[in-house]
Design an enzyme around this catalytic site. Structure first.
Site, PDB file in Angstrom:
ATOM      1  N   HIS A 122       0.791  -1.162   0.055  1.00  0.00           N
ATOM      2  CA  HIS A 122       0.133  -0.122   0.052  1.00  0.00           C
ATOM      3  C   HIS A 122       0.812   1.264  -0.066  1.00  0.00           C
ATOM      4  CE1 HIS A 122       0.656  -1.530   4.222  1.00  0.00           C
ATOM      5  NE2 HIS A 122       0.601  -0.300   4.301  1.00  0.00           N
ATOM      6  N   LEU A 123       0.438   2.195  -0.556  1.00  0.00           N
ATOM      7  CA  LEU A 123       0.939   3.434  -0.817  1.00  0.00           C
ATOM      8  C   LEU A 123       0.564   4.573   0.238  1.00  0.00           C
ATOM      9  CD1 LEU A 123       2.965   5.093  -2.734  1.00  0.00           C
ATOM     10  CD2 LEU A 123       1.255   5.870  -3.949  1.00  0.00           C
TER      11      LEU A 123
END
Ligand SMILES: [Zn+2]
Length: 164
Positions: A122-123
């Protein structure tokens, strides 16, 4: 580090401990009527945007692929392209809602690198202000959050709707 404002923390931690599956996949699969409760700000074709339950700063959010993969190298180009487009749009929404002085954008991959959910990449996107780390940390390593997540959610949902 402990958190004063953490009504979700116990459930979150105990669910992970009991191996009830991946929290990002659970949020993705949940009915969209639960998006507000789950802090899901926006759903796109290949990724979605969710507020971090334990924000480092107000407005701390994450762009999460629907694909359950642990590494950047496992994401295909369409997913990556959309991920960055969503990061751009989310940053524009943060700009409108909070006028921060800077941003951090990045991925922690692997537990050793600080990933809270290591098996689903995830960013992170965090707005930053001068001195925010000092402002939000107090004696005893307890973090005090200046705004509750429901308030942040409402502000960003509104700002995101108004994006180009
Ligand atoms: Zn997952």
């Amino acid at each position: 580090m402990d958190y004063l404002w953490s009504p979700w923390r116990f459930h979150y931690v105990s669910a992970a401990r009991h191996g009830e599956g991946c929290v990002f996949c659970q949020k993705a699969r949940a009915d969209t009527s639960q998006d507000r409760t789950n802090l899901v700000l926006y759903r796109a074709q290949l990724n979605y945007i969710i507020l971090n339950l334990f924000p480092y700063t107000t407005g701390h959010l994450m762009v999460v692929p629907y694909a359950h993969v642990s590494s950047l190298t496992d994401l295909d180009s369409p997913t990556l392209s959309e991920m960055m487009e969503l990061a751009r749009d989310a940053q524009a929404a943060l700009e409108r809602a909070y006028h921060p002085e800077g941003y951090n954008l990045g991925m922690n991959q692997g537990t050793v690198a600080g990933a809270g959910v290591a098996d689903h990449v995830h960013l992170h996107l965090l707005p930053r202000w001068a001195g925010d780390a000092n402002f939000m940390s107090t004696i005893g390593e307890t973090r005090v959050l200046p705004e509750d997540l429901a308030t942040t959610f409402e502000k960003l949902v509104t700002a995101f709707r108004r994006r180009a």
